[in-house]
Design an enzyme around this catalytic site. Structure first.
Site, PDB file in Angstrom:
ATOM      1  N   LYS A 173       0.806  -1.227   0.000  1.00 30.88           N
ATOM      2  CA  LYS A 173       0.000   0.000   0.000  1.00 30.88           C
ATOM      3  C   LYS A 173       0.842   1.281   0.000  1.00 30.88           C
ATOM      4  CE  LYS A 173      -4.480  -1.466   1.543  1.00 30.88           C
ATOM      5  NZ  LYS A 173      -4.353  -2.859   2.023  1.00 30.88           N
ATOM      6  N   GLU A 214      -9.627   6.840   3.383  1.00 31.50           N
ATOM      7  CA  GLU A 214     -10.533   5.906   4.035  1.00 31.50           C
ATOM      8  C   GLU A 214      -9.693   4.737   4.505  1.00 31.50           C
ATOM      9  OE1 GLU A 214      -9.780   5.830   0.935  1.00 31.50           O
ATOM     10  OE2 GLU A 214      -9.372   3.710   0.603  1.00 31.50           O
ATOM     11  N   SER A 246       1.534  -9.850  -0.785  1.00 34.22           N
ATOM     12  CA  SER A 246       1.211  -8.418  -0.674  1.00 34.22           C
ATOM     13  C   SER A 246       1.605  -7.787   0.656  1.00 34.22           C
ATOM     14  CB  SER A 246      -0.272  -8.191  -0.952  1.00 34.22           C
ATOM     15  OG  SER A 246      -1.062  -9.009  -0.114  1.00 34.22           O
TER      16      SER A 246
HETATM   17  C1  LIG Z   1      -5.160  -3.879   1.683  1.00 38.90           C
HETATM   18  C2  LIG Z   1      -4.441  -5.121   1.430  1.00 38.90           C
HETATM   19  C3  LIG Z   1      -4.832  -5.996   0.389  1.00 38.90           C
HETATM   20  C4  LIG Z   1      -6.040  -5.772  -0.468  1.00 38.90           C
HETATM   21  O1  LIG Z   1      -6.016  -4.637  -1.272  1.00 38.90           O
HETATM   22  P1  LIG Z   1      -5.766  -4.707  -2.834  1.00 38.90           P
HETATM   23  O2  LIG Z   1      -6.070  -3.315  -3.282  1.00 38.90           O
HETATM   24  O3  LIG Z   1      -6.698  -5.705  -3.417  1.00 38.90           O
HETATM   25  O4  LIG Z   1      -4.355  -5.069  -3.044  1.00 38.90           O
HETATM   26  C5  LIG Z   1      -4.065  -7.136   0.158  1.00 38.90           C
HETATM   27  N1  LIG Z   1      -2.998  -7.432   0.938  1.00 38.90           N
HETATM   28  C6  LIG Z   1      -2.603  -6.616   1.951  1.00 38.90           C
HETATM   29  C7  LIG Z   1      -1.424  -7.015   2.752  1.00 38.90           C
HETATM   30  C8  LIG Z   1      -3.309  -5.450   2.225  1.00 38.90           C
HETATM   31  O5  LIG Z   1      -2.921  -4.667   3.237  1.00 38.90           O
END
Ligand SMILES: *Cc1c(COP(=O)(O)O)cnc(C)c1O
Length: 396
Positions: free
Chosen positions: A87, A109, A378
């Site tokens: 993010k 948000e 992610s």
């Molecule tokens: C917020 C988040 C997501 C989901 O958001 P996307 O916009 O779909 O990437 C996925 N993995 C992590 C670690 C997050 O913090």
């Protein structure tokens, strides 16, 4: 016709906002188009990504998991980025853009608080005032992140409308933006919302795919068979997909939150549940939304807060329609299994969101026999230890 094509992905996307917000969207589009090709802006952005976020993030080979599943697995390590997830890439990109636009305040948000923390971090680093909208239900269950945001100098504004969660926080942020467009930029956290957000967020996250493609070619001298990523709003997935979009042979696979299973109707699987998921307009965009027969938003469930959202970024609806990407899901239970397996086999505690992508691979490993696979990890799982312990029946 030209505008139509630019704002849309096929028939998905668009700018479905009140008239009062149109000038802000237009101004943002112009600023983004100017900055994305501007040398000074890109130098500043890439300097921050390198020296502050710690990019490029590693591409890690998982030898034990690969042996276990019978395929060759690499993880793109967004968990190693500053603040622990992908993010921050988008938060820094947009905060920098806000500065270039002469704005002094950003608003955001947040659901679980991850995007709030990323935004508060970027605002602290770049000297911007920061207000984060968060539902009171989420404030109660995500206290560590609320504290983080406050430490970073942000103001957390409780949202008491609707279900008092993420979608209501987005509504409040859009309202604030409408009233304070002069000095305020709305720093949206995923590849959703009205144009130019889906395009802009994908652009700032495309660094993930660019790096991964270069890294895999260097290590393996060939492209992967498939790239797998979890899909909440869709920003980490679109970020890694962008790097391989033109490599038609590389399969792009998005994994949604299957919650308690599709038939339970307690999930966030906008594509997999054909009875609830269908195109509609939400938060300024035409895309797949979970809705009842009257078009009312259906309440979602997932063990991972980051995937617990009723709609999906419009570009994913398009990629699915043209069959460039495919989408599946993993349930809470499968996610928790992957969370444990990756921790034990590879020494990496994944975010529960990311564990969905790993879970999909575990569930379908026979399909990927002897193939080269990249999973986008992610984020890291430190934020999820209380939830995971509770779900696994372990007392902390
Ligand atoms: C917020 C988040 C997501 C989901 O958001 P996307 O916009 O779909 O990437 C996925 N993995 C992590 C670690 C997050 O913090």
């Amino acid at each position: 016709m030209k505008i139509f094509q630019k704002n849309y992905f096929g028939k998905y996307g668009g700018i479905f906002v009140p008239e009062t917000l149109m000038p802000a969207c237009k101004q943002l589009e112009q600023a983004f188009n100017k900055c994305k090709n501007n040398k000074q802006f890109n130098n500043e952005f890439h300097y921050l990504l390198k020296e502050y976020v710690g990019r490029p993030t590693a591409l890690t080979f998982c030898d034990k998991l690969s042996k276990k599943l019978g395929c060759k697995i690499y993880l793109k390590r967004e968990d190693l980025a500053h603040t622990g997830a992908h993010k921050i890439n988008n938060a820094l990109g947009q905060a920098l853009l806000a500065k270039h636009m002469g704005k002094t305040r950003v608003i955001a948000e947040t659901g679980a608080g991850q995007h709030g923390v990323a935004t508060a971090t970027a605002a602290a680093k770049l000297g911007l005032k920061c207000d984060v909208y968060m539902g009171i239900v989420d404030i109660e269950r995500q206290k560590p992140n609320v504290f983080r945001m406050k430490m970073l100098g942000a103001n957390v504004i409780p949202v008491k409308t609707g279900s008092q969660t993420l979608k209501d926080a987005i509504n409040e942020a859009l309202r604030d933006w409408t009233a304070n467009v002069e000095d305020t930029h709305y720093l949206l956290g995923s590849a959703l919302g009205p144009h130019p957000y889906p395009t802009m967020v994908a652009h700032f996250q495309s660094i993930i795919g660019k790096e991964a493609r270069k890294q895999i070619l260097k290590i393996e001298k060939k492209l992967p068979y498939a790239v797998i990523a979890c899909v909440g709003g869709g920003s980490n997935a679109i970020g890694i997909f962008k790097g391989f979009a033109k490599d038609q042979k590389v399969k792009l696979i998005g994994v949604e939150a299957g919650g308690y299973g599709i038939s339970s109707k307690k999930h966030a699987a906008r594509f997999a549940d054909k009875s609830l998921g269908r195109p509609g307009i939400i938060h300024g965009s035409f895309t797949y939304v979970l809705q009842d027969k009257y078009g009312q938003i259906y309440n979602t469930h997932s063990v991972s807060a980051g995937l617990d959202y009723c709609a999906v970024g419009p570009e994913h609806s398009y990629l699915r329609e043209i069959k460039r990407a495919e989408y599946s899901y993993a349930t809470d239970k499968e996610c928790l299994g992957a969370f444990q397996l990756l921790s034990k086999e590879e020494g990496i505690i994944p975010a529960l969101e990311s564990a969905h992508a790993v879970a999909y691979l575990i569930k379908n490993h026979k399909r990927f026999k002897n193939k080269l696979i990249i999973v986008n990890l992610s984020g890291r799982g430190d934020k999820d230890i209380y939830i995971a312990a509770d779900e696994l029946g372990i007392k902390l």
